[in-house]
Design a protein around this motif. Structure first.
Motif, mmCIF file in Angstrom:
data_model
loop_
_atom_site.group_PDB
_atom_site.id
_atom_site.type_symbol
_atom_site.label_atom_id
_atom_site.label_comp_id
_atom_site.label_asym_id
_atom_site.label_seq_id
_atom_site.Cartn_x
_atom_site.Cartn_y
_atom_site.Cartn_z
ATOM 1 N N GLU A 152 0.812 -1.219 0.000
ATOM 2 C CA GLU A 152 0.000 0.000 0.000
ATOM 3 C C GLU A 152 0.844 1.268 0.000
ATOM 4 O OE1 GLU A 152 -2.744 -0.350 3.243
ATOM 5 O OE2 GLU A 152 -3.678 -2.142 2.383
ATOM 6 N N GLY A 189 0.547 4.132 -2.914
ATOM 7 C CA GLY A 189 0.289 5.532 -2.588
ATOM 8 C C GLY A 189 1.390 6.452 -3.071
ATOM 9 N N LYS A 194 1.017 6.871 -6.855
ATOM 10 C CA LYS A 194 -0.177 7.675 -7.131
ATOM 11 C C LYS A 194 0.118 9.152 -6.862
ATOM 12 C CE LYS A 194 -5.060 8.126 -6.059
ATOM 13 N NZ LYS A 194 -6.194 7.647 -5.263
ATOM 14 N N LYS A 195 0.803 9.421 -5.754
ATOM 15 C CA LYS A 195 1.155 10.800 -5.403
ATOM 16 C C LYS A 195 2.050 11.440 -6.473
ATOM 17 C CE LYS A 195 3.208 13.334 -1.526
ATOM 18 N NZ LYS A 195 3.845 13.182 -0.215
#
Length: 145
Positions: free
Chosen positions: A111, A115, A118-119
């Motif tokens: 995860e 993340g 994605k950021k």
């Protein structure tokens, strides 16, 4: 201050230690048996066979590394003691400066990595049920134009 340079044969023990520490800190879904399986491949085959971009700090000590083939990030591992210090972003920015658009495959169960990407503007373009070794660890295929 982060410096990025190509790896040297003398970096291999430090890169393996970074890989091992990062996997233990972020791949909580892996068993000890899984880690041992991948460790042998990484230590004996992958690390010695490829050049990597190495992020270093003071005294030229490796803090993280990135491997890539063309525009695909094959590996990105940061020493857990240096997570959150911009090293991963610096390495991805360096990779983008070399090829423009980027792709990466990431474990769906990681995860933190999902993340992170994605950021940085990556988006999912596919998914595989198995990893490259045929193990049941789903892989997300991401890209950043």
């Amino acid at each position: 201050m982060i410096t990025i340079r190509l790896s040297r044969p003398s970096d291999l023990p430090a890169l393996f230690a970074i890989w091992q520490g990062a996997v233990r800190a972020t791949h909580l879904f892996l068993t000890e048996q899984d880690i041992a399986f991948y460790a042998q491949q990484v230590r004996d085959h992958y690390l010695p066979s490829c050049p990597f971009w190495v992020a270093t700090g003071r005294n030229d000590q490796p803090r993280g590394f990135l491997g890539m083939t063309d525009s695909k990030i094959d590996a990105l591992f940061i020493d857990p003691a240096h997570h959150g210090q911009g090293i991963g972003r610096a390495l991805v920015d360096h990779a983008a400066s070399l090829s423009g658009s980027l792709t990466v495959d990431v474990n769906e169960q990681n995860e933190g990595a999902c993340g992170f990407y994605k950021k940085l503007g990556f988006r999912q373009v596919g998914r595989s049920e198995l990893d490259d070794s045929g193990k049941p660890f789903p892989i997300l295929h991401l890209e950043r134009p």
